[in-house]
Scaffold this motif. Structure first.
Motif, PDB file in Angstrom:
ATOM      1  N   GLN A  20      36.621  47.329  41.451  1.00 50.39           N
ATOM      2  CA  GLN A  20      36.944  47.361  40.018  1.00 50.39           C
ATOM      3  C   GLN A  20      36.566  46.193  39.203  1.00 50.39           C
ATOM      4  O   GLN A  20      36.632  45.982  38.051  1.00 50.39           O
ATOM      5  N   ILE A  21      35.854  45.266  39.845  1.00 50.85           N
ATOM      6  CA  ILE A  21      35.206  43.933  38.961  1.00 50.85           C
ATOM      7  C   ILE A  21      33.908  44.102  38.755  1.00 50.85           C
ATOM      8  O   ILE A  21      32.966  44.410  39.468  1.00 50.85           O
ATOM      9  N   LYS A  22      33.879  44.240  37.261  1.00 53.97           N
ATOM     10  CA  LYS A  22      32.536  44.359  36.666  1.00 53.97           C
ATOM     11  C   LYS A  22      31.541  43.187  36.922  1.00 53.97           C
ATOM     12  O   LYS A  22      31.961  42.040  37.231  1.00 53.97           O
ATOM     13  N   GLY A  23      30.318  43.421  37.266  1.00 58.01           N
ATOM     14  CA  GLY A  23      29.364  42.323  37.626  1.00 58.01           C
ATOM     15  C   GLY A  23      29.203  42.006  38.889  1.00 58.01           C
ATOM     16  O   GLY A  23      28.457  41.163  39.154  1.00 58.01           O
ATOM     17  N   LEU A  24      30.265  42.334  39.916  1.00 61.38           N
ATOM     18  CA  LEU A  24      30.185  41.568  41.354  1.00 61.38           C
ATOM     19  C   LEU A  24      29.152  42.281  41.998  1.00 61.38           C
ATOM     20  O   LEU A  24      28.806  43.475  42.120  1.00 61.38           O
ATOM     21  N   GLU A  25      28.426  41.319  42.857  1.00 57.62           N
ATOM     22  CA  GLU A  25      27.217  41.424  43.430  1.00 57.62           C
ATOM     23  C   GLU A  25      27.241  41.312  44.735  1.00 57.62           C
ATOM     24  O   GLU A  25      26.413  42.225  45.657  1.00 57.62           O
ATOM     25  N   THR A  26      28.248  40.464  45.594  1.00 59.90           N
ATOM     26  CA  THR A  26      28.272  40.424  46.760  1.00 59.90           C
ATOM     27  C   THR A  26      29.644  40.159  47.103  1.00 59.90           C
ATOM     28  O   THR A  26      30.467  39.210  46.371  1.00 59.90           O
ATOM     29  N   LEU A  27      30.253  40.494  48.365  1.00 57.12           N
ATOM     30  CA  LEU A  27      31.687  40.365  48.754  1.00 57.12           C
ATOM     31  C   LEU A  27      31.427  39.671  50.023  1.00 57.12           C
ATOM     32  O   LEU A  27      30.727  40.194  50.967  1.00 57.12           O
ATOM     33  N   VAL A  28      31.947  38.473  50.281  1.00 58.52           N
ATOM     34  CA  VAL A  28      31.985  37.692  51.552  1.00 58.52           C
ATOM     35  C   VAL A  28      33.191  37.826  52.236  1.00 58.52           C
ATOM     36  O   VAL A  28      34.296  37.366  51.700  1.00 58.52           O
TER      37      VAL A  28
END
Length: 647
Positions: A213-221
Motif C-alpha cells: 500500500q505504500i505508493k512509490g516503494l521500489e525495494t523491500l529489504v
C-alpha cells in the motif's frame, strides 16, 4: 538548608564539565549561567557559531551564521545559509574507535561493534541505497527494532543525503501507513520477526500489507527470517549493498534529514520535516553541554525506533560516547511476578554513565517495590534522565532513595517538533524536587499569561520568542508550510507557542503541568493535569490513571479514571482519600466531580496517556485517529461511563 534540593554538583563541575568549558570558551564565568543564557538568545548567530566550533561539526559553516527577516523574525530566520555538512559524517567521526556501539536485548545477548566495523556496514548499505536509485532528498523508511541494523540504515541514509523515517515494529498496519505511507519511501527496511516481552512475534503478513500500500516503494529489504508477500522486489539485508569506501554527500544546513510524526491523537499524524544542520547542532548542544556527555561515556535510552528519543540518543556518538542499544521489554513477566531489573543489569554490566527512562517506567518500579540501587552496582551511573511526560515530586524522592543519591537527574521537555528540548538538565545546577533544571541554551523560553505578558511563579503558556536552528523546515504534504505555521504561530504571530502549560520560577527552574489542549478548565480556572497525576502517584493502590474534562451545561467537570493495581479493590474510601489529598495538596478546584474504576488507560504506542481520546469518547464524539493508540479497544469502556455510578 533548602529541602527541595536533592542533589548538587561537585565543585569540579565548574572546572571540568562541558558546559563550564564552553562558558569559558565564550568569555563567561561558568557560575553565571544566566549571563551565558542571556547572551545565547540575544546573539543567536554568535552562540550557534561558537557551538559549531566547540562541538567539532564536520563541514563548512560559511561566513553567515544567521540571516534575519525583519518581516518574519522566526519563520523567516535562516541559520548558516552558506553551510555544507553531513550529519552522519560528524556522528561517525566522534564514534568511540574501540567500542562505538553495544547491542543488548531482553534475553541477555550482547554484541560490541567498533567504529571501523560500524563504518563498514554503513558504507555497504549506503552503496546499496545508491545502487537502488536513492539520492539526496529521497526517503528511506525503516520498520525495525532497536538494533544495529536500524542504526546502520539511519546513518547510511544520512550519508547519501537521503531523508530517513522510521516506525517501530509495534505499530499496526494503519499506524505505519498513516506515517511512513505519507512520505512514499523508495526503499523500506523491515524485520518480519521480532521478540518482545518474552514472545516471538511474526509481522510477515502485516509488513506485506504495508509494502502493498505504500505508493512509490521500489525495494523491500528484510532483516532476519521471514519474507513478506510484496508487489515490489524483496531482498535480504545480507545481499543488499556491497563493500566500498564511505562517502558523505554534502548537504545544505536546511536540507531535510529526518521526517518524524506527531502522535496523531487529534487527527492524522503530522509529518515533520527536520533540517540537517539544525537537529545536529541542537542534539550535540544538549548532550555535550546539558548532559555532560564525554568521550568514553556509555549512554542507553530506553526507546523504540519511532520516538524522537531514538534519534536524540544516537547523536551521543558524536560526543565520543558508546551508544548502547536495547531491544525488548524493560520489565518482563515471570512466574513469580515481574522482573524489573533488565535496564539496571545493563547499567552494571555495561558500566553505563547515562540512562534514559520514562515516568511510566518509574511508576512501575515504585509499584513493584523494586530498588535498583540495592539490586545492582550502579557506581558508574552519573546521570539518570526522563522524558515523555512530567515527573512527579514523589518520583524524584524515590529516585534519590532507591536508585542512587550521588547522581544528577534531568527531566527534559521539548518535543518531536523541535528534535530537542526547551527545558532540561545542567551539570552546574542543583536538582530540585519536581522541577526541570534550566532553560536550554539558545532557547528563548518564556511563559505568557492570558494577556501575553511574561510571568514567573504562576502557570501560563510555554513559548519561545527567538529563532533556533532545529525549528522544523515544514510539514510534509500539501500546504505543509501553512499547516506548520498554523500549529505553532497562529496564536501568537512569530512567537512559537508549544502547547504546554508551565511555570517558570525565579531561580530558573520550571515545572510542566501538562499539554495545553488537555488543560482542565472547571469554573473558568485552568488546571494542569500533571498536578492531579502527581497526587495520584502517591497511592500504591493505583497502577495508573487518566484525567480529563467532561462538558456540563455552561462549564466543565473533572473526571478521573483509575486502574487498580493487582487484585486490590476500589471503593468509596479510596475515592474519598484521593479527593481529600487533592483538596489539601492542590486546591478544591482540582477535586474530580467523578472517579471511575476502569480496566485500562488509553495509551499511544510510545506509552503516553491520551486524554483527548478519553474525553472525546465520554463526550460522544469520534476519536480522530484510533490508529495512534496501542490499546484502542479499551475506549469502549469509556463510552459507557456516564451510565455508571462513580466511586
Amino acid at each position: 538548608m533548602d529541602r527541595s534540593v536533592l542533589w548538587s554538583p561537585e565543585a569540579g563541575a565548574l572546572r571540568d564539565s562541558g558546559l563550564a568549558r564552553f562558558a569559558r570558551n565564550c568569555g563567561f564565568d561558568p557560575a553565571d549561567y544566566e549571563a551565558l543564557h542571556t547572551w545565547s538568545i540575544a546573539d543567536p548567530g554568535a552562540f550557534w557559531s561558537r557551538l559549531w566550533d566547540f562541538a567539532g561539526v564536520k563541514g563548512d559553516k560559511g561566513s553567515v551564521a544567521l540571516h534575519r527577516d525583519p518581516a518574519a523574525p522566526m519563520t523567516g530566520a535562516q541559520f548558516f545559509p552558506e553551510a555544507r555538512l553531513n550529519v552522519a559524517e560528524t556522528l561517525l567521526a566522534g564514534a568511540d574507535p574501540a567500542c562505538a556501539v553495544i547491542e543488548c536485548d531482553e534475553t541477555g545477548a550482547r554484541a560490541e561493534h567498533s567504529a571501523a566495523a560500524l563504518r563498514a556496514e554503513v558504507a555497504r548499505i549506503a552503496h546499496g541505497l545508491r545502487a537502488a536509485g536513492v539520492g539526496p532528498g529521497d526517503r528511506v523508511g525503516a520498520v525495525l527494532p532497536n538494533r544495529l541494523e536500524c542504526l546502520v540504515t539511519h546513518l547510511a541514509s544520512l550519508a547519501i543525503g537521503a531523508v530517513w523515517t522510521s516506525c517501530s515494529p509495534d505499530f499496526g498496519t494503519t499506524g505505519i501507513l498513516d506515517r511512513i505511507g505519507q512520505v512514499q519511501p523508495r526503499v523500506l527496511f523491515v524485520q518480519p520477526r521480532v521478540r518482545y516481552g518474552g514472545k516471538e512475534i511474526d509481522l510477515t503478513a502485516r509488513l506485506g500489507d504495508v509494502a502493498a500500500q505504500i505508493k512509490g516503494l521500489e525495494t523491500l529489504v528484510t532483516v532476519g527470517e521471514g519474507t513478506p508477500e510484496s508487489p515490489v522486489p524483496v531482498t535480504t539485508w545480507e545481499s543488499f549493498g556491497s563493500p566500498g569506501p564511505l562517502e558523505f554527500e554534502p548537504r545544505r544546513f536546511d536540507d531535510p534529514c529526518y521526517i518524524l510524526y506527531t502522535s496523531g491523537t487529534t487527527g492524522a499524524p503530522k509529518a515533520i520535516v527536520h533540517r540537517s544542520g539544525g537537529v545536529l547542532l541542537q542534539k550535540l548542544k544538549e548532550h555535550m553541554l546539558h548532559g555532560d556527555v564525554r568521550p568514553g561515556d556509555r549512554f542507553l535510552w530506553y526507546t523504540n525506533t519511532a520516538w524522537m528519543m531514538y534519534h536524540w540518543v544516537v547523536a551521543s556518538m558524536g560526543c565520543g560516547a558508546t551508544l548502547v542499544l536495547y531491544d525488548g521489554a524493560p520489565v518482563l513477566k515471570e512466574a513469580g511476578g515481574l522482573d524489573c531489573g533488565q535496564l539496571w543489569r545493563a547499567v552494571e554490566r555495561e558500566r553505563l554513565t547515562h540512562l534514559g527512562i520514562s515516568p511510566k517506567y518509574l511508576s512501575t518500579l515504585m509499584e513493584q517495590g523494586y530498588r535498583p540501587g540495592d539490586a545492582q552496582d550502579l557506581g558508574s551511573l552519573r546521570w539518570l534522565m526522563s522524558a515523555g511526560s512530567p515527573v512527579s515530586p514523589q518520583q524524584y524522592d524515590w529516585m534519590y532513595d532507591a536508585v542512587k543519591a550521588d547522581m544528577g537527574f534531568a527531566s527534559i521537555s521539548g518535543g518531536t517538533e523541535i528534535m530537542g528540548c526547551f527545558l532540561l538538565g545542567s551539570p552546574l545546577h542543583p536538582v530540585r524536587r519536581g522541577r526541570l533544571t534550566v532553560k536550554g541554551l539558545g532557547m528563548a523560553v518564556n511563559v505568557f499569561d492570558e494577556r501575553g505578558a511574561p510571568v514567573r511563579g504562576r502557570p501560563g503558556e510555554l513559548v519561545c520568542t527567538e529563532p533556533f536552528p532545529s525549528m522544523p523546515a515544514t510539514f510534509w504534504g500539501p500546504d505543509g508550510d501553512a499547516r506548520y505555521r498554523k500549529s505553532y504561530f497562529a496564536e501568537r504571530p512569530e512567537i512559537w507557542t508549544h502547547g504546554d502549560h508551565a511555570t517558570l520560577y525565579p531561580d530558573g527552574s520550571a515545572e510542566i503541568h501538562g499539554r495545553s489542549d488537555c488543560t482542565l478548565n472547571p469554573g473558568g480556572v485552568r488546571i494542569g493535569t500533571a498536578d492531579i497525576y502527581n497526587v495520584c502517584a502517591q497511592f500504591p493502590e493505583l497502577e495508573d490513571c487518566i484525567v480529563f474534562g467532561r462538558p456540563v451545561e455552561g462549564d466543565e467537570e473533572i473526571v478521573l479514571c483509575v486502574k487498580i493495581a493487582g487484585q486490590q479493590a476500589a471503593g468509596p474510601d479510596l475515592a474519598q482519600a484521593i479527593r481529600r489529598r487533592l483538596r489539601v495538596e492542590c486546591s478544591p478546584r482540582h477535586v474530580p466531580s467523578a472517579i471511575y474504576c476502569v480496566s485500562d488507560i488509553p495509551m499511544t504506542v510510545n506509552g503516553k496517556r491520551v486524554e483527548n481520546a478519553a474525553r472525546s469518547v465520554v463526550s460522544g464524539r469520534a476519536v480522530a485517529n484510533l490508529g495512534s493508540l496501542a490499546n484502542a479497544d479499551c475506549l469502549a469502556e469509556y463510552a459507557s461511563l456516564t451510565k455508571r455510578v462513580p466511586l
